[in-house]
Design a protein around this motif. Sequence first.
Motif, short mmCIF file in Angstrom:
data_model
loop_
_atom_site.label_atom_id
_atom_site.label_comp_id
_atom_site.label_asym_id
_atom_site.label_seq_id
_atom_site.Cartn_x
_atom_site.Cartn_y
_atom_site.Cartn_z
N VAL A 296 0.84 -1.21 0.00
CA VAL A 296 0.00 0.00 0.00
C VAL A 296 0.87 1.25 0.00
CG1 VAL A 296 -1.70 1.31 1.33
CG2 VAL A 296 -1.92 -1.18 1.13
N GLU A 297 1.90 1.25 0.83
CA GLU A 297 2.76 2.43 0.97
C GLU A 297 3.49 2.72 -0.34
OE1 GLU A 297 2.76 -0.17 2.99
OE2 GLU A 297 1.72 0.72 4.73
N HIS A 298 4.02 1.67 -0.96
CA HIS A 298 4.79 1.85 -2.20
C HIS A 298 3.89 2.29 -3.35
CE1 HIS A 298 8.41 1.51 -4.53
NE2 HIS A 298 7.82 0.73 -5.43
N ILE A 299 2.70 1.74 -3.43
CA ILE A 299 1.75 2.13 -4.47
C ILE A 299 1.44 3.62 -4.36
CG2 ILE A 299 -0.64 1.87 -5.27
CD1 ILE A 299 -0.41 -1.10 -4.34
N LYS A 300 1.16 4.06 -3.14
CA LYS A 300 0.83 5.47 -2.93
C LYS A 300 2.01 6.37 -3.28
CE LYS A 300 -1.06 8.66 0.50
NZ LYS A 300 -1.52 8.83 1.91
N ILE A 306 4.77 9.96 -9.72
CA ILE A 306 4.47 10.10 -11.15
C ILE A 306 3.61 11.34 -11.39
CG2 ILE A 306 3.36 9.04 -13.15
CD1 ILE A 306 3.98 6.31 -11.87
N SER A 307 2.63 11.56 -10.51
CA SER A 307 1.74 12.72 -10.66
C SER A 307 2.54 14.01 -10.62
CB SER A 307 0.68 12.71 -9.55
OG SER A 307 -0.13 11.57 -9.63
N ILE A 308 3.45 14.13 -9.66
CA ILE A 308 4.27 15.34 -9.54
C ILE A 308 5.14 15.52 -10.78
CG2 ILE A 308 6.15 16.42 -8.25
CD1 ILE A 308 4.94 15.12 -5.71
N ASN A 309 5.76 14.42 -11.22
CA ASN A 309 6.64 14.49 -12.38
C ASN A 309 5.89 14.86 -13.66
OD1 ASN A 309 8.93 13.85 -10.92
ND2 ASN A 309 8.74 11.64 -11.28
N ARG A 310 4.63 14.54 -13.71
CA ARG A 310 3.83 14.85 -14.90
C ARG A 310 3.05 16.16 -14.75
NH1 ARG A 310 5.21 12.73 -19.35
NH2 ARG A 310 3.08 12.53 -20.16
N GLN A 333 -9.67 3.42 0.68
CA GLN A 333 -8.61 4.12 -0.03
C GLN A 333 -8.15 3.27 -1.22
OE1 GLN A 333 -7.34 7.27 0.73
NE2 GLN A 333 -9.05 7.36 2.18
N LEU A 334 -7.91 3.92 -2.35
CA LEU A 334 -7.58 3.17 -3.57
C LEU A 334 -6.26 2.40 -3.48
CD1 LEU A 334 -8.88 5.53 -6.39
CD2 LEU A 334 -9.97 3.53 -5.37
N PRO A 335 -5.20 2.91 -2.84
CA PRO A 335 -4.00 2.07 -2.70
C PRO A 335 -4.29 0.75 -1.99
CG PRO A 335 -3.44 4.35 -2.28
CD PRO A 335 -4.94 4.30 -2.39
N ASP A 336 -5.23 0.76 -1.04
CA ASP A 336 -5.63 -0.48 -0.37
C ASP A 336 -6.29 -1.43 -1.36
OD1 ASP A 336 -4.73 0.26 2.21
OD2 ASP A 336 -6.57 1.40 2.56
N VAL A 337 -7.19 -0.88 -2.18
CA VAL A 337 -7.88 -1.69 -3.18
C VAL A 337 -6.88 -2.27 -4.18
CG1 VAL A 337 -9.60 -1.66 -5.04
CG2 VAL A 337 -10.02 -0.37 -2.93
N ILE A 340 -4.92 -5.17 -2.73
CA ILE A 340 -5.70 -6.41 -2.66
C ILE A 340 -5.86 -7.03 -4.05
CG2 ILE A 340 -8.00 -7.34 -2.20
CD1 ILE A 340 -8.19 -5.32 0.12
N LEU A 341 -6.14 -6.20 -5.04
CA LEU A 341 -6.33 -6.71 -6.40
C LEU A 341 -5.04 -7.30 -6.97
CD1 LEU A 341 -8.55 -3.90 -7.97
CD2 LEU A 341 -9.29 -6.18 -7.27
N GLY A 342 -3.91 -6.72 -6.60
CA GLY A 342 -2.63 -7.16 -7.15
C GLY A 342 -2.25 -6.35 -8.37
N ALA A 343 -0.98 -6.42 -8.76
CA ALA A 343 -0.46 -5.59 -9.84
C ALA A 343 -1.12 -5.90 -11.18
CB ALA A 343 1.05 -5.76 -9.95
N GLU A 344 -1.26 -7.19 -11.51
CA GLU A 344 -1.79 -7.56 -12.81
C GLU A 344 -3.25 -7.16 -12.98
OE1 GLU A 344 -0.46 -8.62 -15.65
OE2 GLU A 344 1.44 -8.26 -14.62
N GLU A 345 -4.06 -7.42 -11.94
CA GLU A 345 -5.48 -7.07 -12.03
C GLU A 345 -5.67 -5.56 -12.07
OE1 GLU A 345 -9.58 -7.54 -12.37
OE2 GLU A 345 -7.91 -8.94 -12.70
N THR A 346 -4.83 -4.84 -11.31
CA THR A 346 -4.89 -3.38 -11.35
C THR A 346 -4.59 -2.88 -12.75
OG1 THR A 346 -4.25 -3.16 -9.03
CG2 THR A 346 -3.85 -1.26 -10.45
#
Length: 363
Positions: A296-300, A306-310, A333-337, A340-346
């Motif tokens: 969760v922490e790393h996703i956030k 990326i948002s700041i860089n863009r 919170q979306l990072p939690d979702v 749970i979904l995982g990288a591929e499903e996201t």
Amino acid sequence: KSRLDAGDPYVIRFKIPRAEEVKFKDEVRGWVVFNTKDLDDKVIWKSSDGLPTYHLANVVDDYLMEISHIIRGDEWISSTPLHVLLYRAFGWELPIYAHLPSVLGPDGKKLSKRHAEKYGFPIFPIDWSYKNEEGNDVNILGFREAGYEPDALLNFLVLLGWNPGNDVEHMTLDEMGSLFNLDRVNKAGAMFDMKKLESFNSYYLSTRDTNWILDRMDILPFGHGFSLKKLDMIAKMATERAMFASDLKNSMDYIFAKPSLDGDFKIKNLEDFEKVMEIFVSEKFMLDFDDCDWTVEHIKEELESISINRGTTIGKIMPLLRVALTGGKSGPQLPDVMYILGAEETKTRVNSLLAKLKEPTIF
């Protein structure tokens, strides 16, 4: 006497003393005084059926059962002087009296079946049917069938007309027993507030253990392949917005099946969303994620970076990201979702929305 000899039906009345004060102490209301000039000679036995009336039977029954405290609704206060006089006539010691305030419906009148019929809320513990005064069948939903948890209903009921004298609202049965005393019972009637009961129900759902919640979500016994940590998170998330156990599964349905993108949703900050997410779900970026923990922490952190860089902010991409992941359903919170979904499903869900947003619009 001739009528008695003829077998005419008759009654026996209790002879009330004239112009005398009847005084008794009520544990809720203090000393209560009635004057016997306002009382009539009540019927206590009828020859027609050979049975005592309620008032006599009630007093004798309580005495024989050695009842020490008579705790009842305040509508019985007007009957208590007669009961006191009956105890005195028999030479028996008075019990302790406590008359509780009435429970009131939304209109401020004493709660009754009519309120349930009129306002459409439960009033019986379980489903109940009866005929009203017009002879029509009335079916009333019970608290159990409506989905209310037993401990939530009990906790709510115990606070109708009583409080423990502190800010504590949620109590176990043992705590209610240890805290309860008649000194804290209110004199005024208590409003039956369904919104309050609903909040109690939501609270008690949040206290349930993971297995209880998952069982009601039909996730057990195999957990759909989620780890124990993720199952704990799913259970906690489900209770955050559910009012009843029947809501738990629907509150998190997007976890177990891809949400539909066919409904109407607000497209806001589309350009910001596209330029951030096209990097986030790129093959190279996802490969980098494979080399570290999908947390969760790393996703956030990565979304923010990326948002700041863009040249944008994470807040601007969140509405469309929620559409991609949940179909727009509010919740955790979306990072939690995403965790749970995982990288591929996201990645799959985000790409599905990106593709849909690029479809030509036909007017």
